[in-house]
Design a protein around this motif. Structure first.
Motif, mmCIF file in Angstrom:
data_model
loop_
_atom_site.group_PDB
_atom_site.id
_atom_site.type_symbol
_atom_site.label_atom_id
_atom_site.label_comp_id
_atom_site.label_asym_id
_atom_site.label_seq_id
_atom_site.Cartn_x
_atom_site.Cartn_y
_atom_site.Cartn_z
ATOM 1 N N ILE A 14 0.709 -1.058 -0.156
ATOM 2 C CA ILE A 14 0.110 0.013 0.564
ATOM 3 C C ILE A 14 0.630 1.626 -0.173
ATOM 4 C CG2 ILE A 14 -1.684 1.108 1.432
ATOM 5 C CD1 ILE A 14 -2.639 -0.840 2.288
ATOM 6 N N VAL A 15 0.754 1.535 -0.801
ATOM 7 C CA VAL A 15 1.414 2.873 -1.066
ATOM 8 C C VAL A 15 0.199 4.084 -1.076
ATOM 9 C CG1 VAL A 15 2.756 4.901 -2.557
ATOM 10 C CG2 VAL A 15 2.721 2.183 -2.544
ATOM 11 N N PHE A 16 0.893 5.348 0.005
ATOM 12 C CA PHE A 16 0.105 6.962 -0.149
ATOM 13 C C PHE A 16 0.583 7.724 -1.416
ATOM 14 C CE2 PHE A 16 -1.197 5.320 3.493
ATOM 15 C CZ PHE A 16 -3.354 5.500 4.167
ATOM 16 N N LEU A 17 0.064 8.253 -1.426
ATOM 17 C CA LEU A 17 -0.069 9.631 -2.597
ATOM 18 C C LEU A 17 -0.995 10.892 -2.182
ATOM 19 C CD1 LEU A 17 1.039 10.319 -4.733
ATOM 20 C CD2 LEU A 17 -0.982 9.699 -6.592
ATOM 21 N N SER A 18 0.175 11.865 -1.915
ATOM 22 C CA SER A 18 -0.823 13.055 -1.141
ATOM 23 C C SER A 18 -0.509 14.373 -1.324
ATOM 24 C CB SER A 18 -1.107 12.870 0.772
ATOM 25 O OG SER A 18 -2.021 13.495 1.234
ATOM 26 N N GLY A 24 -0.134 1.393 8.193
ATOM 27 C CA GLY A 24 0.535 0.071 7.593
ATOM 28 C C GLY A 24 0.700 0.365 6.456
ATOM 29 N N ALA A 25 1.340 1.732 5.492
ATOM 30 C CA ALA A 25 1.705 1.856 4.423
ATOM 31 C C ALA A 25 2.739 0.827 4.380
ATOM 32 C CB ALA A 25 1.611 3.293 4.567
ATOM 33 N N ASP A 26 3.462 1.495 2.939
ATOM 34 C CA ASP A 26 4.632 0.629 2.975
ATOM 35 C C ASP A 26 5.330 1.923 1.683
ATOM 36 O OD1 ASP A 26 4.674 -2.259 3.062
ATOM 37 O OD2 ASP A 26 3.190 -2.076 1.651
ATOM 38 N N ASP A 27 5.100 2.989 1.947
ATOM 39 C CA ASP A 27 5.925 4.093 1.195
ATOM 40 C C ASP A 27 4.636 5.560 0.922
ATOM 41 O OD1 ASP A 27 7.388 5.179 0.397
ATOM 42 O OD2 ASP A 27 8.329 4.174 -1.861
ATOM 43 N N PHE A 28 5.523 6.121 0.462
ATOM 44 C CA PHE A 28 4.086 7.536 0.313
ATOM 45 C C PHE A 28 4.970 8.787 -0.005
ATOM 46 C CE2 PHE A 28 2.807 11.235 2.094
ATOM 47 C CZ PHE A 28 1.676 11.759 2.401
ATOM 48 N N ILE A 29 4.065 9.396 -1.199
ATOM 49 C CA ILE A 29 4.761 9.686 -2.455
ATOM 50 C C ILE A 29 3.915 10.747 -2.242
ATOM 51 C CG2 ILE A 29 5.312 9.742 -4.851
ATOM 52 C CD1 ILE A 29 5.067 6.839 -5.301
ATOM 53 N N ASN A 30 4.278 12.105 -2.169
ATOM 54 C CA ASN A 30 3.916 13.636 -1.973
ATOM 55 C C ASN A 30 3.454 13.725 -3.557
ATOM 56 O OD1 ASN A 30 4.351 13.893 0.374
ATOM 57 N ND2 ASN A 30 7.027 14.529 0.358
ATOM 58 N N LYS A 31 2.301 14.757 -3.290
ATOM 59 C CA LYS A 31 2.315 15.154 -5.340
ATOM 60 C C LYS A 31 2.440 16.553 -4.617
ATOM 61 C CE LYS A 31 -2.924 13.384 -4.742
ATOM 62 N NZ LYS A 31 -4.428 13.190 -5.294
ATOM 63 N N PRO A 32 3.042 17.102 -5.893
ATOM 64 C CA PRO A 32 1.709 16.994 -7.376
ATOM 65 C C PRO A 32 2.602 15.742 -8.106
ATOM 66 C CG PRO A 32 3.579 18.657 -7.503
ATOM 67 C CD PRO A 32 3.888 18.803 -6.063
ATOM 68 N N ILE A 33 1.961 14.349 -8.833
ATOM 69 C CA ILE A 33 1.994 13.456 -9.066
ATOM 70 C C ILE A 33 3.515 13.533 -10.324
ATOM 71 C CG2 ILE A 33 0.244 12.093 -8.584
ATOM 72 C CD1 ILE A 33 -0.848 12.167 -12.031
ATOM 73 N N LYS A 34 4.705 12.939 -10.021
ATOM 74 C CA LYS A 34 5.238 13.001 -11.322
ATOM 75 C C LYS A 34 5.485 10.865 -12.088
ATOM 76 C CE LYS A 34 7.572 15.847 -8.897
ATOM 77 N NZ LYS A 34 9.650 16.243 -8.454
ATOM 78 N N PRO A 35 4.250 10.927 -12.438
ATOM 79 C CA PRO A 35 4.555 9.212 -13.238
ATOM 80 C C PRO A 35 5.460 8.607 -13.490
ATOM 81 C CG PRO A 35 2.656 11.312 -14.550
ATOM 82 C CD PRO A 35 4.274 11.447 -13.836
ATOM 83 N N LEU A 41 -1.045 -6.629 14.845
ATOM 84 C CA LEU A 41 -0.462 -5.429 15.218
ATOM 85 C C LEU A 41 -0.514 -4.728 13.710
ATOM 86 C CD1 LEU A 41 3.399 -7.201 16.227
ATOM 87 C CD2 LEU A 41 1.520 -5.132 17.051
ATOM 88 N N PRO A 42 -0.485 -3.451 13.808
ATOM 89 C CA PRO A 42 0.037 -3.264 11.874
ATOM 90 C C PRO A 42 1.049 -3.318 11.646
ATOM 91 C CG PRO A 42 -0.941 -1.245 13.540
ATOM 92 C CD PRO A 42 -0.238 -2.992 14.727
ATOM 93 N N LYS A 43 1.348 -3.370 9.949
ATOM 94 C CA LYS A 43 2.101 -4.434 9.161
ATOM 95 C C LYS A 43 3.504 -3.538 9.617
ATOM 96 C CE LYS A 43 3.570 -5.169 4.312
ATOM 97 N NZ LYS A 43 3.289 -4.470 2.939
ATOM 98 N N LYS A 44 3.450 -2.167 9.920
ATOM 99 C CA LYS A 44 5.076 -1.918 10.081
ATOM 100 C C LYS A 44 5.461 -2.246 10.944
ATOM 101 C CE LYS A 44 6.255 -0.424 6.064
ATOM 102 N NZ LYS A 44 7.123 -0.515 5.771
ATOM 103 N N GLU A 45 4.679 -2.577 12.539
ATOM 104 C CA GLU A 45 4.765 -2.951 13.519
ATOM 105 C C GLU A 45 5.364 -4.842 14.079
ATOM 106 O OE1 GLU A 45 2.248 -1.503 17.248
ATOM 107 O OE2 GLU A 45 2.045 0.518 16.148
ATOM 108 N N PHE A 46 4.372 -5.017 12.758
ATOM 109 C CA PHE A 46 4.878 -6.375 13.061
ATOM 110 C C PHE A 46 6.430 -6.582 12.240
ATOM 111 C CE2 PHE A 46 5.151 -10.401 10.349
ATOM 112 C CZ PHE A 46 4.059 -11.611 10.734
#
Length: 227
Positions: free
Chosen positions: A82-86, A101-112, A159-164
């Motif tokens: 799961i990757v967040f885009l925000s 439980g996110a695996d990554d976080f990407i900031n907007k504006p989007i860069k495809p 446990l949430p994913k990262k805690e696990f």
């Protein structure tokens, strides 16, 4: 798993973003599904079992964090990335995402192209770091990597994913001292998160499994100590 078989679910209330991402990901060989809100995303995810979900944080109804928490509670989706885009890149927003439980976080504006590159990197890392021992026991803990399940003295805890992943990493080598940088790399990959993130997750783990096992090595990192 080949790239052609990899399924990605895009979740965003902005149709333009969905179309741009879909266009780029399909052209790169992925199978793409779309959802315009969290509730729809949960239903679609249950049906198609995607390999990765790219989800916006701010959405009407269920926001991204709430949606992620519900997705992580579904056993069939335990291996889904799961990757967040925000557009919201504040530290507290990112911490909330990773705690859910996110695996990554990407900031907007989007860069495809950047998003596609990050997705490929996540898939590569998941294949490379496939654990050898699916189930292992240590000092009263049973850790099942395949089911993301932990039992303490036969009492199951959630446990949430990262805690696990943090607990599984430390417990995989009892009494070994893991440096903060090593923990960040193995649990959070190349994400730009501070060492405070590790401290927060350790504190939460101690509340759930007890104070006896997770030891702080001042100025160095942490270790799982056997009793």
């Amino acid at each position: 798993m080949t790239k052609q078989r990899m399924k990605i679910l895009l979740v965003d209330d902005d149709e333009d973003i969905l179309e741009i991402l879909e266009y780029n990901l399909v052209n790169d060989g992925f199978t793409v599904f779309k959802a315009k809100n969290g509730a729809i995303a949960i239903e679609v995810a249950k049906k198609v079992i995607p390999d990765l979900i790219l989800i916006d944080v701010m959405m009407p109804g269920l926001d991204g964090v709430e949606t992620c928490e519900q997705l992580r509670g579904n056993y069939d989706l335990r291996n889904c990335l799961i990757v967040f885009l925000s557009a919201r890149g504040e530290l507290f927003t990112q911490l909330a995402a990773f705690s859910a439980g996110a695996d990554d976080f990407i900031n907007k504006p989007i860069k495809p192209k950047l998003i596609t590159a990050k997705i490929k990197a996540l898939f590569r890392r998941r294949i490379i770091e496939e654990p050898k021992d699916v189930v292992f026991k240590v000092s009263g803990l049973t850790i099942n990597r395949d089911e993301y399940a932990v039992s303490v003295n036969e009492n199951k805890i959630v446990l949430p994913k990262k805690e696990f992943e943090l607990l599984a990493l430390l417990a995989s080598s009892p009494n070994k001292i893991f440096k903060r940088k090593e923990i960040l790399h193995k649990v959070w990959g190349d994400l730009e998160v501070g060492s405070r993130t590790v401290d927060v997750h350790i504190t939460k783990l101690r509340k759930k499994i007890g104070e006896d096992h997770l030891k702080t090595m001042s100025g160095v990192g942490y270790k799982f100590e056997t009793i």
